[in-house]
Design an enzyme around this catalytic site. Structure first.
Site, PDB file in Angstrom:
ATOM      1  N   GLY A 160       0.826  -1.195   0.000  1.00  0.00           N
ATOM      2  CA  GLY A 160       0.000   0.000   0.000  1.00  0.00           C
ATOM      3  C   GLY A 160       0.857   1.241   0.000  1.00  0.00           C
ATOM      4  O   GLY A 160       1.981   1.239   0.497  1.00  0.00           O
ATOM      5  N   LYS A 161       0.303   2.327  -0.579  1.00  0.00           N
ATOM      6  CA  LYS A 161       1.044   3.584  -0.629  1.00  0.00           C
ATOM      7  C   LYS A 161       0.064   4.730  -0.592  1.00  0.00           C
ATOM      8  O   LYS A 161      -0.977   4.699  -1.240  1.00  0.00           O
ATOM      9  CB  LYS A 161       1.897   3.667  -1.899  1.00  0.00           C
ATOM     10  N   GLY A 162       0.392   5.774   0.198  1.00  0.00           N
ATOM     11  CA  GLY A 162      -0.458   6.955   0.282  1.00  0.00           C
ATOM     12  C   GLY A 162       0.377   8.162   0.618  1.00  0.00           C
ATOM     13  O   GLY A 162       1.607   8.093   0.727  1.00  0.00           O
TER      14      GLY A 162
ATOM     15  N   PHE B 133       0.707   9.593   3.364  1.00  0.00           N
ATOM     16  CA  PHE B 133       1.335   9.465   4.671  1.00  0.00           C
ATOM     17  C   PHE B 133       2.611   8.652   4.622  1.00  0.00           C
ATOM     18  O   PHE B 133       3.472   8.789   5.485  1.00  0.00           O
ATOM     19  CB  PHE B 133       0.368   8.762   5.637  1.00  0.00           C
ATOM     20  N   GLY B 134       2.767   7.801   3.635  1.00  0.00           N
ATOM     21  CA  GLY B 134       3.907   6.895   3.598  1.00  0.00           C
ATOM     22  C   GLY B 134       3.519   5.603   2.907  1.00  0.00           C
ATOM     23  O   GLY B 134       2.701   5.597   1.993  1.00  0.00           O
ATOM     24  N   GLU B 135       4.073   4.495   3.366  1.00  0.00           N
ATOM     25  CA  GLU B 135       3.858   3.221   2.701  1.00  0.00           C
ATOM     26  C   GLU B 135       3.632   2.109   3.722  1.00  0.00           C
ATOM     27  O   GLU B 135       4.010   2.234   4.883  1.00  0.00           O
ATOM     28  CB  GLU B 135       5.067   2.875   1.821  1.00  0.00           C
ATOM     29  N   VAL B 136       2.991   1.015   3.243  1.00  0.00           N
ATOM     30  CA  VAL B 136       2.728  -0.155   4.073  1.00  0.00           C
ATOM     31  C   VAL B 136       3.404  -1.359   3.427  1.00  0.00           C
ATOM     32  O   VAL B 136       3.296  -1.558   2.204  1.00  0.00           O
ATOM     33  CB  VAL B 136       1.222  -0.419   4.233  1.00  0.00           C
TER      34      VAL B 136
ATOM     35  N   ASP C  88     -11.600   7.494  12.118  1.00  0.00           N
ATOM     36  CA  ASP C  88     -11.376   7.354  10.670  1.00  0.00           C
ATOM     37  C   ASP C  88     -11.988   6.053  10.167  1.00  0.00           C
ATOM     38  O   ASP C  88     -11.312   5.208   9.576  1.00  0.00           O
ATOM     39  CB  ASP C  88      -9.885   7.413  10.349  1.00  0.00           C
TER      40      ASP C  88
END
Length: 582
Positions: free
Chosen positions: A266-268, A270-273, A383
């Site tokens: 995952g990527k957004g 805020f950063g990455e997973v 959230d």
């Protein structure tokens, strides 16, 4: 013939003065007048390197389980089950090579497994024995090791060990930090004969040696500096109390193969997973959050650690954290089926059936009710949306992403600067009154409509009358066409009464007046049909009155003009794009 070996010992007392040497391993008693003297109850797992004729042991070095006696109740030749080959492979206890030993007890069965140091724990134990330890030990139990030799010299070393009363809390050993076992010294080795006159070294040779030593030291210093900075972390004295919840950056680096792109899930903004695998094949999800401020960090870490202690079957377990300069890493359990939004909005995944959707809605409602009433103090998630609903291996819904969660103080009133969330899920009173359990209920109502209708709460690309999901559903209800708002991918495989109830419940939860919204405990009862919905209509005050929170107020920290942008208090700004709370 006498035994030599080492044993893992469980004793009701620390007094082992009755223990004898050689085949008794320093813990069992020596027979007196042909009969065995009484001794304290003991359990030992022995690694015997020499056969004991007196005890009728196996002819070769072996592994055994001893209960109250040096005579093993179960024994086997040392070997390990190869998961890859599907067969047992022998181990030489006399080779001098380090080996791993696992002793597991689940309350009725004792399992013992062996493997070389570089091999993971085998799927099949070497020996098993049904034992009720409550019959052996009535009060306290002490754990440790004992070793003994006979006429032959033998060295045994414990390079490291880990113990826990719970498999879930068992700390894995970092094999890279284990010391090296000392090599036995050959006593027959003779000292070199002295020479009459030592040879003189030329100045050139001395200079070359000094230069070589200097270059080697420079290289070693460079390697040390590189490795130190590669795994460097930020540690403060106040973090000592959170020790068990802190992961080393080195362990997370190795688990994700250096945060390789192949492990990124995952990527957004805020950063990455990343997906990672810890020793013993435990899968984790590592979220890398960027931050540039220390203000509030202590409180944030304290809340993250405390939330890691929350126990509910529909929460994604938060395992711990790690800190580096400018970076915070949150570690949670990996969910193999990703996030719910992948199935709702990405055509490459099959659309969930209505039965699956209503089951997931019940799961998340139960988790949120636990956060509000079962946790002390209550926890506000802040959230809730399909992107933060994870699916485990059995497709059960689990609420994840606690990056914005906060403990709720009934006496406090969070200011507008703490207004966080995602556009479309944020209650209208967030800016003026701050967060509360009612704002979580509002977000859950938007989530109910999102899952049932198969679209996001705000879709700017749609016609004006359909852009806001809450308002559109209410207008359809006024036209007596409420069921037409359902996800068309459901086809005819749904229960009309259930779909109508969920849609009306979504509108009730998103009521513009906070005092008119139900509690999450009531929501659980509505979904389980244990409680009938109150008598509401599309003209009930507050129903369908969607008032979107302004972008400037909700995402002032990010400055990203995107309707799916959310801002996390203190230091994190992110956009959820994909599963694993990402």
């Amino acid at each position: 013939m006498v035994a030599m070996g080492i044993a893992f010992v469980v004793s009701p007392s620390m007094n082992l003065s009755h223990g004898s040497t050689t085949q008794y391993l320093g813990v069992f008693s020596n027979p007196v007048n042909g009969t065995s003297s009484s001794s304290s109850h003991l359990l030992a797992v022995e690694l015997d390197t020499v056969r004991t004729i007196e005890f009728n042991e196996l002819e070769k070095p072996h592994v055994g389980i001893d209960v109250n006696s040096p005579i093993s109740v179960e024994s086997a030749f040392p070997s390990y089950f190869s998961n890859a080959l599907g067969t047992n492979i022998s181990i030489n206890l006399l080779s001098g090579e380090p080996i791993q030993v696992w002793v597991d007890y689940d309350g009725s069965l004792l399992n013992v497994s062996l493997a070389p140091i570089e091999i993971q724990k085998p799927n099949v134990p070497l020996i098993s024995r049904a034992i009720n330890l409550s019959e052996v030990f009535q009060d306290k139990m002490y754990f440790g090791f004992s070793a003994a030799t006979g006429k032959l010299t033998s060295n045994q070393y414990i390079l490291g060990w880990s113990f826990s009363r719970s498999k879930e809390r068992l700390q894995s050993l970092d094999l890279s930090k284990l010391p090296q076992a000392p090599l036995p010294r050959d006593e027959t080795e003779k000292a070199p004969l002295p020479k009459d006159e030592p040879e003189k070294l030329s100045p050139l040779l001395i200079g070359l040696v000094v230069l070589l030593v200097f270059l080697v030291l420079m290289v070693l210093g460079g390697v040390y500096w590189y490795r130190r900075n590669k795994y460097a972390e930020v540690r403060d004295s106040w973090e000592k109390e959170y020790g068990p919840h802190r992961f080393s950056y080195k362990s997370l680096y190795k688990a994700t193969s250096g945060f390789s792109k192949d492990f990124r899930v995952g990527k957004g903004g805020f950063g990455e997973v990343y997906k990672g695998t810890l020793p013993l094949s435990r899968h984790i999800a590592v979220k890398r959050l960027s931050h540039d401020a220390e203000q509030g960090m202590k409180q944030f870490v304290a809340e993250v650690v405390t939330m890691g202690n929350l126990q509910h079957r529909n929460l994604v377990p938060l395992l711990g954290y790690c800190r580096r300069k400018g970076e915070l890493l949150l570690v949670s359990e990996y969910m193999p089926n990703g996030s719910l939004d992948q199935y709702l909005f990405h055509n490459q995944n099959p659309s969930p059936s209505w039965l699956q959707r209503i089951s997931i809605l019940k799961d998340i409602a139960s988790a949120l009710s636990y956060l509000h009433t079962g946790s002390k103090p209550a926890v506000l998630h802040r959230d809730i949306k399909s992107a933060n609903v994870m699916l485990d291996s059995e497709f059960n819904g689990r609420l994840g992403d606690f990056g914005m969660a906060k403990f709720h103080d009934n006496g406090a009133n969070l200011s507008a600067t703490a207004a966080v969330g995602t556009i479309g899920y944020m209650a209208p009173e967030l800016i003026s009154m701050g967060t509360s359990t009612k704002t979580d209920v509002y977000a859950f109502g938007a989530f109910l409509l999102e899952v049932t209708c198969g679209r996001r709460p705000v879709e700017p690309e749609l016609p004006v009358g359909k852009q806001y999901l809450v308002k559109w559903v209410c207008e359809c209800w006024k036209r007596a066409s409420l069921l037409e708002t359902r996800d068309p991918r459901l086809g005819g495989d749904f229960v009309s009464e259930e779909v109508e109830m969920v849609l009306k419940l979504g509108l009730l939860c998103t009521n513009a007046m906070p005092e008119s919204r139900p509690t999450m405990g009531q929501v659980v009862q509505y979904l389980n049909l244990d409680l009938t919905l109150p008598d509401i209509s599309p003209y009930t005050p507050g129903i369908g009155a969607f008032m979107p929170v302004s972008m400037e107020a909700s995402s002032s920290a990010s400055g990203v003009p995107n309707s799916r942008t959310s801002s996390i208090t203190m230091f994190v700004t992110h956009t959820i794009l994909d599963g694993q709370g990402r």
